[in-house]
Write a protein that holds these residues in place. Structure first.
Motif, PDB file in Angstrom:
ATOM      1  N   GLY A 139       0.780  -1.225   0.000  1.00  0.00           N
ATOM      2  CA  GLY A 139       0.000   0.000   0.000  1.00  0.00           C
ATOM      3  C   GLY A 139       0.812   1.276   0.000  1.00  0.00           C
ATOM      4  N   LEU A 140       0.123   2.374   0.265  1.00  0.00           N
ATOM      5  CA  LEU A 140       0.684   3.715   0.213  1.00  0.00           C
ATOM      6  C   LEU A 140       1.686   3.941   1.336  1.00  0.00           C
ATOM      7  N   VAL A 141       2.848   4.537   1.004  1.00  0.00           N
ATOM      8  CA  VAL A 141       3.840   4.862   2.029  1.00  0.00           C
ATOM      9  C   VAL A 141       4.324   6.311   1.959  1.00  0.00           C
ATOM     10  N   LEU A 142       4.084   7.006   0.841  1.00  0.00           N
ATOM     11  CA  LEU A 142       4.633   8.363   0.731  1.00  0.00           C
ATOM     12  C   LEU A 142       3.775   9.222  -0.193  1.00  0.00           C
ATOM     13  N   LYS A 143       3.282  10.332   0.369  1.00  0.00           N
ATOM     14  CA  LYS A 143       2.548  11.317  -0.417  1.00  0.00           C
ATOM     15  C   LYS A 143       3.272  12.656  -0.344  1.00  0.00           C
ATOM     16  N   LYS A 144       3.024  13.495  -1.331  1.00  0.00           N
ATOM     17  CA  LYS A 144       3.625  14.821  -1.364  1.00  0.00           C
ATOM     18  C   LYS A 144       2.669  15.840  -0.748  1.00  0.00           C
ATOM     19  N   ASN A 145       3.202  16.720   0.054  1.00  0.00           N
ATOM     20  CA  ASN A 145       2.387  17.821   0.551  1.00  0.00           C
ATOM     21  C   ASN A 145       2.048  18.762  -0.599  1.00  0.00           C
ATOM     22  N   GLY A 146       0.821  19.210  -0.646  1.00  0.00           N
ATOM     23  CA  GLY A 146       0.407  20.089  -1.735  1.00  0.00           C
ATOM     24  C   GLY A 146       0.024  19.294  -2.967  1.00  0.00           C
ATOM     25  N   ASP A 174       6.795  25.638 -12.694  1.00  0.00           N
ATOM     26  CA  ASP A 174       7.081  24.753 -13.834  1.00  0.00           C
ATOM     27  C   ASP A 174       8.575  24.613 -14.117  1.00  0.00           C
ATOM     28  N   ARG A 175       9.311  24.210 -13.109  1.00  0.00           N
ATOM     29  CA  ARG A 175      10.707  23.821 -13.282  1.00  0.00           C
ATOM     30  C   ARG A 175      10.890  22.437 -12.678  1.00  0.00           C
ATOM     31  N   GLY A 176      11.614  21.593 -13.392  1.00  0.00           N
ATOM     32  CA  GLY A 176      11.847  20.255 -12.888  1.00  0.00           C
ATOM     33  C   GLY A 176      12.683  20.250 -11.623  1.00  0.00           C
ATOM     34  N   GLU A 177      12.450  19.241 -10.784  1.00  0.00           N
ATOM     35  CA  GLU A 177      13.231  19.106  -9.573  1.00  0.00           C
ATOM     36  C   GLU A 177      13.223  17.651  -9.111  1.00  0.00           C
ATOM     37  N   VAL A 178      14.175  17.337  -8.239  1.00  0.00           N
ATOM     38  CA  VAL A 178      14.262  16.021  -7.613  1.00  0.00           C
ATOM     39  C   VAL A 178      14.186  16.215  -6.109  1.00  0.00           C
ATOM     40  N   LEU A 179      13.248  15.505  -5.474  1.00  0.00           N
ATOM     41  CA  LEU A 179      13.024  15.601  -4.038  1.00  0.00           C
ATOM     42  C   LEU A 179      13.645  14.404  -3.332  1.00  0.00           C
ATOM     43  N   LEU A 180      14.146  14.632  -2.109  1.00  0.00           N
ATOM     44  CA  LEU A 180      14.863  13.607  -1.354  1.00  0.00           C
ATOM     45  C   LEU A 180      14.134  13.307  -0.050  1.00  0.00           C
ATOM     46  N   TYR A 181      14.026  11.990   0.268  1.00  0.00           N
ATOM     47  CA  TYR A 181      13.395  11.531   1.504  1.00  0.00           C
ATOM     48  C   TYR A 181      14.288  10.472   2.158  1.00  0.00           C
ATOM     49  N   GLN A 182      14.099  10.290   3.484  1.00  0.00           N
ATOM     50  CA  GLN A 182      14.905   9.341   4.250  1.00  0.00           C
ATOM     51  C   GLN A 182      13.995   8.498   5.128  1.00  0.00           C
ATOM     52  N   SER A 183      14.400   7.224   5.332  1.00  0.00           N
ATOM     53  CA  SER A 183      13.586   6.311   6.137  1.00  0.00           C
ATOM     54  C   SER A 183      14.482   5.277   6.815  1.00  0.00           C
ATOM     55  N   LEU A 184      13.991   4.721   7.914  1.00  0.00           N
ATOM     56  CA  LEU A 184      14.678   3.608   8.575  1.00  0.00           C
ATOM     57  C   LEU A 184      14.055   2.269   8.239  1.00  0.00           C
ATOM     58  N   ASP A 185      12.827   2.295   7.683  1.00  0.00           N
ATOM     59  CA  ASP A 185      12.114   1.023   7.495  1.00  0.00           C
ATOM     60  C   ASP A 185      11.421   0.903   6.138  1.00  0.00           C
ATOM     61  N   LEU A 186      11.644   1.834   5.214  1.00  0.00           N
ATOM     62  CA  LEU A 186      11.026   1.865   3.891  1.00  0.00           C
ATOM     63  C   LEU A 186       9.548   2.221   3.913  1.00  0.00           C
ATOM     64  N   LYS A 187       8.995   2.467   5.101  1.00  0.00           N
ATOM     65  CA  LYS A 187       7.560   2.737   5.205  1.00  0.00           C
ATOM     66  C   LYS A 187       7.267   4.156   5.701  1.00  0.00           C
ATOM     67  N   SER A 188       8.023   4.630   6.668  1.00  0.00           N
ATOM     68  CA  SER A 188       7.845   5.982   7.192  1.00  0.00           C
ATOM     69  C   SER A 188       8.969   6.854   6.657  1.00  0.00           C
ATOM     70  N   TRP A 189       8.614   7.905   5.915  1.00  0.00           N
ATOM     71  CA  TRP A 189       9.604   8.698   5.196  1.00  0.00           C
ATOM     72  C   TRP A 189       9.599  10.138   5.693  1.00  0.00           C
ATOM     73  N   ASP A 190      10.809  10.706   5.849  1.00  0.00           N
ATOM     74  CA  ASP A 190      10.968  12.092   6.261  1.00  0.00           C
ATOM     75  C   ASP A 190      11.546  12.894   5.092  1.00  0.00           C
ATOM     76  N   TYR A 191      10.935  14.022   4.826  1.00  0.00           N
ATOM     77  CA  TYR A 191      11.369  14.888   3.728  1.00  0.00           C
ATOM     78  C   TYR A 191      12.701  15.546   4.070  1.00  0.00           C
ATOM     79  N   GLN A 192      13.670  15.432   3.153  1.00  0.00           N
ATOM     80  CA  GLN A 192      15.005  15.991   3.356  1.00  0.00           C
ATOM     81  C   GLN A 192      15.266  17.229   2.509  1.00  0.00           C
ATOM     82  N   GLY A 193      14.331  17.572   1.626  1.00  0.00           N
ATOM     83  CA  GLY A 193      14.496  18.767   0.814  1.00  0.00           C
ATOM     84  C   GLY A 193      14.692  18.473  -0.665  1.00  0.00           C
TER      85      GLY A 193
END
Length: 476
Positions: A139-146, A174-193
């Motif tokens: 199932g779902l593990v990561l959504k984007k704010n906004g 409208d500019r491309g970007e790459v977002l970074l996230y971090q996790s300890l268990d592949l399920k709960s992700w913290d946004y790194q910028g």
């Protein structure tokens, strides 16, 4: 998911059309039927290389996307497995978009983009397998704010005790970007910028990002949409290229070398890399482009993947790209000549009458040649594919023309040094050509659609002379 029986599909050439000829490849990966695009989840698990891919099994057009699945012991001969992922959850009911795979605690974990709400919502989901064949969705593990309209194609890796994932996205302006996230268990992700972001020239959306280490540098591979052509560069609808820089967890990604295309042919997009068990960094791409014509649809399939390539970092900080060495195990000697050949006037030199699944190594000598253009062609003077040097422009071109299939004459090219021999390692399959230049310097990948009467391989040149130092041809 219910347990599924292993299905092995032996890929045989299909027979279609009046001339009983097919464009289905011999040594490139293609779907057994239907449509394919991006390679996904490239990995090594349970003694097999694993390849997943964007797949519409119901049509030869892109549509309701699934994840097809195949495995291999050598990256060249593949066996098709049951479809790995089918839309079924509220978060992925409109399609299973691209993603990646990792091995964790003995399981093969897939992270993919699920699409819902008529494709207006994109979120990241997990699936798990204990055997590499059957997958249970977590199932779902990561959504984007906004806005989550453009939030796709997760690439996961482990570094230290943490998991990291990058995801392709776009800014509000409208500019491309790459977002970074971090996790300890592949399920709960913290946004790194934001790992990296486009300026005004690098497109409105960055798809299928990849992030990996070569030597002591970190490579960010992206697929920008919306870049404008700049001379000989960025001639396709969308691009694939990379940055070279440095990065450590908790720090900013420092880009040291700007965006550079990784393949210069007509048909290359959405590539992904993975580490082989022996430590090689292997890349596979989609050997097509969204504006391509896909004449093979008449045979009930569409799309293929490139020959796998090994990536290394050169001393000057650019990526060197070579075909995987496993291909040498499938060479059957056909024509080999270590003798120099010089052609004068308007003569041509036929290297092989029928080229269908071959590797051709040829060394052209600019110093000993005085023709303004020279190279090899597969076809006749008007139609086919032409790989040639233009001495005035100091470039190597791949030009193709198949007007009977609505493929008008067009070319792609790379700069070459005319003070040294030009070494070409060319792979021709039933409907593709990949030209590796000067042992890793560059590569051009294009789809081709020759008939049986357009399979003769010859050296050609304009007025003057051309010298071929040596050449070899193998059946693959």
């Amino acid at each position: 998911m219910n347990s599924l029986m292993l299905i092995i599909v032996i890929l045989l050439p299909l027979c279609f059309g009046a001339d009983n000829y097919s464009w289905y490849p011999t040594f490139h990966f293609s779907p057994p039927k239907g449509w394919m695009n991006d390679p996904n989840g490239l990995s090594y698990y349970n003694g097999y290389y694993q390849a997943f891919y964007q797949y519409n099994p119901y049509d030869t057009e892109s549509g309701w996307m699934h994840w097809g699945h195949a495995r291999s012991t050598n990256l060249l001969k593949w066996e098709h497995l049951p479809i790995a992922l089918t839309p079924s959850l509220p978060e992925d009911i409109d399609g299973i978009f691209s993603g990646s795979a990792v091995v964790s605690d003995g399981n093969l974990i897939l992270m993919y983009t699920g699409v819902s709400g008529n494709s207006t919502h994109q979120a990241q989901c997990l699936a798990n397998s204990t055997d590499g064949i059957n997958f249970d969705k977590l199932g779902l593990v990561l959504k984007k704010n906004g806005s989550d309209l453009n939030f796709r194609d997760p690439k996961v890796w482990k570094q230290g005790d943490s998991w990291f994932v990058i995801i392709g996205s776009k800014t509000d302006d409208d500019r491309g970007e790459v977002l970074l996230y971090q996790s300890l268990d592949l399920k709960s992700w913290d946004y790194q910028g934001v790992l990296a972001q486009a300026d005004e020239t690098l497109g409105y959306m960055w798809e299928c990002p990849d992030f990996f280490t070569l030597g002591d540098k970190q490579i960010l591979l992206i697929n920008p949409q919306g870049m404008e052509q700049n001379g000989y560069d960025y001639q396709n609808l969308y691009q694939t290229g990379y940055f070279v820089g440095t990065w450590q967890p908790g720090e900013q990604y420092i880009i040291e070398k700007g965006f550079k295309e990784i393949d210069h042919g007509h048909d290359f997009y959405a590539s992904q890399t993975f580490l082989a068990p022996d430590g090689r960094r292997i890349l596979i791409g989609w050997l097509d482009m969204w504006e391509s014509v896909f004449p093979e649809r008449q045979e009930g399939w569409a799309g293929m993947l490139t020959l796998p390539r090994e990536l290394t970092l050169s001393l000057n900080g650019t990526i060197e790209i070579r075909p995987i060495r496993e291909v040498e195990d499938y060479r059957t000697e056909d024509v080999v000549s270590n003798n120099s050949v010089t052609l004068n006037d308007d003569s041509i030199f036929v290297l092989k009458e029928q080229v269908t699944s071959n590797e051709i190594i040829i060394e052209l000598d600019p110093v000993k040649s005085n023709a303004s253009t020279y190279g090899v062609r597969l076809g006749d003077e008007d139609q086919g594919v032409f790989v040639y040097v233009d001495t005035e422009k100091q470039r190597l071109f791949v030009e193709r023309s198949y007007p009977q299939f609505n493929i008008s004459r067009s070319d792609r090219s790379v700069a070459v040094d005319l003070s040294n021999p030009i070494y070409l390692d060319i792979f021709v399959d039933s409907s593709s050509i990949e030209v590796f230049v000067n042992d890793g310097e560059s590569v051009l990948s294009s789809r081709i659609y020759p008939t049986e009467l357009q399979r003769s391989l010859a050296v050609f040149h304009s007025e003057g002379s051309v010298t071929v130092n040596k050449y070899s041809i193998w059946n693959i």
